[in-house]
Design a protein around this motif. Structure first.
Motif, PDB file in Angstrom:
ATOM      1  N   GLY A  87       9.465  56.608  40.927  1.00  0.00           N
ATOM      2  CA  GLY A  87       9.400  56.404  39.483  1.00  0.00           C
ATOM      3  C   GLY A  87       8.682  57.534  38.775  1.00  0.00           C
ATOM      4  N   LEU A  88       7.559  57.994  39.344  1.00  0.00           N
ATOM      5  CA  LEU A  88       6.814  59.104  38.739  1.00  0.00           C
ATOM      6  C   LEU A  88       7.646  60.381  38.748  1.00  0.00           C
ATOM      7  CD1 LEU A  88       4.164  60.100  37.512  1.00  0.00           C
ATOM      8  CD2 LEU A  88       3.338  60.551  39.840  1.00  0.00           C
ATOM      9  N   THR A  89       8.399  60.586  39.826  1.00  0.00           N
ATOM     10  CA  THR A  89       9.268  61.762  39.898  1.00  0.00           C
ATOM     11  C   THR A  89      10.334  61.720  38.817  1.00  0.00           C
ATOM     12  OG1 THR A  89       8.924  61.887  42.298  1.00  0.00           O
ATOM     13  CG2 THR A  89      10.792  63.095  41.393  1.00  0.00           C
ATOM     14  N   ILE A  90      10.915  60.554  38.590  1.00  0.00           N
ATOM     15  CA  ILE A  90      11.923  60.420  37.535  1.00  0.00           C
ATOM     16  C   ILE A  90      11.299  60.689  36.173  1.00  0.00           C
ATOM     17  CG2 ILE A  90      13.420  58.784  36.324  1.00  0.00           C
ATOM     18  CD1 ILE A  90      13.972  57.450  38.999  1.00  0.00           C
ATOM     19  N   LEU A  91      10.119  60.128  35.937  1.00  0.00           N
ATOM     20  CA  LEU A  91       9.455  60.303  34.644  1.00  0.00           C
ATOM     21  C   LEU A  91       9.152  61.774  34.379  1.00  0.00           C
ATOM     22  CD1 LEU A  91       8.144  59.040  32.141  1.00  0.00           C
ATOM     23  CD2 LEU A  91       6.047  58.762  33.482  1.00  0.00           C
ATOM     24  N   LEU A  92       8.531  62.449  35.349  1.00  0.00           N
ATOM     25  CA  LEU A  92       8.216  63.858  35.176  1.00  0.00           C
ATOM     26  C   LEU A  92       9.485  64.708  35.134  1.00  0.00           C
ATOM     27  CD1 LEU A  92       5.135  64.203  37.575  1.00  0.00           C
ATOM     28  CD2 LEU A  92       5.138  63.967  35.089  1.00  0.00           C
ATOM     29  N   GLY A  93      10.482  64.290  35.896  1.00  0.00           N
ATOM     30  CA  GLY A  93      11.745  65.015  35.889  1.00  0.00           C
ATOM     31  C   GLY A  93      12.430  64.976  34.539  1.00  0.00           C
ATOM     32  N   VAL A  94      12.385  63.824  33.889  1.00  0.00           N
ATOM     33  CA  VAL A  94      12.983  63.704  32.552  1.00  0.00           C
ATOM     34  C   VAL A  94      12.231  64.593  31.560  1.00  0.00           C
ATOM     35  CG1 VAL A  94      13.349  62.125  30.609  1.00  0.00           C
ATOM     36  CG2 VAL A  94      13.929  61.405  32.933  1.00  0.00           C
ATOM     37  N   ILE A  95      10.895  64.602  31.661  1.00  0.00           N
ATOM     38  CA  ILE A  95      10.090  65.445  30.765  1.00  0.00           C
ATOM     39  C   ILE A  95      10.469  66.921  30.938  1.00  0.00           C
ATOM     40  CG2 ILE A  95       7.751  66.246  30.249  1.00  0.00           C
ATOM     41  CD1 ILE A  95       6.754  63.455  31.043  1.00  0.00           C
ATOM     42  N   CYS A  96      10.678  67.344  32.175  1.00  0.00           N
ATOM     43  CA  CYS A  96      11.084  68.734  32.426  1.00  0.00           C
ATOM     44  C   CYS A  96      12.535  68.979  32.028  1.00  0.00           C
ATOM     45  CB  CYS A  96      10.905  69.073  33.909  1.00  0.00           C
ATOM     46  SG  CYS A  96       9.201  69.084  34.492  1.00  0.00           S
ATOM     47  N   ALA A  97      13.362  67.958  32.187  1.00  0.00           N
ATOM     48  CA  ALA A  97      14.800  68.141  31.965  1.00  0.00           C
ATOM     49  C   ALA A  97      15.148  68.307  30.489  1.00  0.00           C
ATOM     50  CB  ALA A  97      15.565  66.957  32.554  1.00  0.00           C
ATOM     51  N   VAL A  98      14.459  67.621  29.602  1.00  0.00           N
ATOM     52  CA  VAL A  98      14.843  67.647  28.181  1.00  0.00           C
ATOM     53  C   VAL A  98      14.821  69.060  27.599  1.00  0.00           C
ATOM     54  CG1 VAL A  98      14.195  66.875  25.868  1.00  0.00           C
ATOM     55  CG2 VAL A  98      14.228  65.238  27.770  1.00  0.00           C
TER      56      VAL A  98
END
Length: 499
Positions: free
Chosen positions: A186-197
């Motif tokens: 879950g943390l990876t998805i959250l941080l990944g979305v922040i980087c992805a945007v």
């Protein structure tokens, strides 16, 4: 057998060189077979007793398949079912209805990002192709055929899908990295979305705006007809006369006032629905796409907000990758498939097609797991850790570089990710959860870079849009490299605040 760290480093370098040779040599060995051969040879060269080699390889491959394979297979089933129910077509209709020159690239970016959440790059691109052709054709005709809207539509989709493929679970590479590094999903998805945007914005609509005038592109008439039902000349004629030529060639009357050029094309861009022809809800389609991601993110939120509580226990169960993906598939069956009128046999056939398309990827992951197990058992990982410490290289940068080199040389982002994961795992045993999740994203970013003629995705994009090698290089390869660099920059910035 006691061996020196320098010897072990030589073994891993030779193994990587052999892996590259086997995959790219005349034999063009399948990555799974190449990984298995290299794993056996590396194990023997590193001093693992011969009787222990088969068990080490089997445990490595089986362990990855047990933890990762189920998630990957469920993701493939969900993606295929979303396509076969017509859910993706409903999202396409929404984009076409709201496309305007200023908003179209941004809408395409959003839709591609949404569609790409449960799908792999090539699968997501196949699904989104009708949307891209429909939107680009409409805007080309409305703008007087400048031959720029194809690139301005295609590039955002490549940026969104490639970003998801390399940086975010539940895609195979990131899931394998999460498992191998023991990261929090879950943390990876959250941080990944922040980087992805920011990454997708820069590599997508902004780069598309700059490169479109420099790449004059218009797919062949046969390709345009295949995905839209009409040729460019037919669409221009319909626009000039104010009529609407359907796929069957009949007139649909006059277009509405104030939108003759854009609405005249709209009836030609009929998205394919489900096999039964029953339309499904657009809102429900979006919900089904995002269910697994929401569940996994919910677990992260409850773990931070109310750790150890009953709510956290429920969220931990529902938010585990296997259960989250299973719930997503079941909800889609119970809602979208029923709404589309699909029979049980049709749903089963849809699952079968989805599973067959992803079997090769899962085998590569299994081979990567075997290679990783050999690295751990031989002590090569400790040698790499010592080397990295001696050169004072940040593990995030090291992970990005290893992922980049292996992906570029082997032609597989998944091979790059799983191999880099095994090499770097010993370096983060005592790292914070945030740092480990950022390392997962950094490795994924590296695997996206320089995806050129040795990657199947490059040729897929080239042929799907009738590009030359030069055009595909300026679009597909360059976009993915921008995603890699900007994504890693975002990871680096986050690491300054979170670790």
């Amino acid at each position: 057998m006691s061996v020196s760290p320098l010897y072990l480093l030589g073994v891993v370098l030779a193994s990587i060189a052999l892996l590259i040779l086997l995959i790219n040599w005349r034999a063009k060995m399948h990555p799974f077979m190449a990984l298995m051969v290299v794993s056996v040879l590396a194990a023997l060269a590193a001093g693992i007793p011969a009787p222990e080699v088969p068990e080490t390889i089997a445990e490595g491959a089986g362990g990855v398949l047990g933890e990762t394979g189920i998630v990957v297979f469920l993701g493939a089933m969900l993606g295929r079912l979303l396509a076969d129910t017509g859910a993706v077509s409903r999202i396409a209709d929404l984009v076409i209805a709201h496309s305007r020159p200023k908003t179209a690239p941004w809408l395409v970016t959003g839709v591609s990002f949404l569609i790409g959440v449960p799908m792999f790059f090539e699968v997501g691109m196949v699904v989104v192709l009708p949307v891209l052709y429909a939107v680009a054709l409409r805007l080309e005709v409305a703008s007087g055929r400048p031959r720029t809207w194809w690139v301005r539509t295609i590039v955002p989709a490549i940026a969104a899908l490639s970003c998801l493929h390399g940086m975010l679970p539940p895609h195979p590479g990131p899931v394998a990295a999460v498992t191998g590094l023991h990261a929090d999903m879950g943390l990876t998805i959250l941080l990944g979305v922040i980087c992805a945007v920011p990454t997708v914005i820069i590599a997508g609509p902004l780069y598309a705006f700059w490169i479109a005038p420099r790449v004059s592109l218009e797919p062949a008439s046969e390709l345009i007809r295949q995905f839209t039902g009409v040729t460019m000349d037919d669409a221009i004629s319909a626009s000039e006369t104010g009529g609407e030529t359907t796929k069957g060639g009949s007139s649909a009357g006059q277009s509405r006032a104030g939108g003759s050029q854009t609405t005249a094309i709209k009836a030609t861009l009929v998205a394919t629905g489900s096999e039964t022809g029953r339309p499904v809800s657009t809102a429900l389609a979006m919900i089904c796409v995002l269910i697994p991601v929401f569940l996994m993110l919910a677990h992260t939120v409850t773990e931070l907000a109310v750790p150890g509580s009953a709510i956290d226990d429920v969220a931990a169960f529902a938010g585990s990758p296997v259960i989250a993906m299973l719930i997503g598939v079941l909800v889609t069956c119970a809602t979208l498939a029923v709404q589309a009128g699909m029979s049980g046999q049709q749903i089963r056939d849809s699952f079968g097609k989805g599973l067959s398309s992803i079997a090769g990827v899962v085998l590569i992951i299994a081979g990567g797991g075997a290679f990783n197990a050999v690295l751990k058992a031989s002590g090569i990982g400790d040698a790499i850790t010592d080397l990295a410490g001696s050169v004072s290289m940040n593990p995030l940068l090291l992970g990005w570089l290893i992922g980049l080199v292996l992906s570029f040389c082997t032609g597989s982002a998944t091979v790059g990710i799983v191999s880099a994961t095994g090499i770097l795992a010993p370096m983060v045993t005592d790292a914070s959860p945030a740092f480990v999740s950022l390392l997962v994203i950094a490795i994924g970013c590296g695997s996206i870079s320089l995806n050129w003629v040795n990657h199947s995705g490059f040729w897929f994009i080239k042929e799907a849009f009738g590009m030359t090698i030069g055009q595909a290089t300026k679009t597909h390869m360059t976009v993915q490299t921008i995603v890699s660099v900007v994504g890693f920059a975002a990871v680096w910035v986050l690491s300054l605040f979170l670790t």
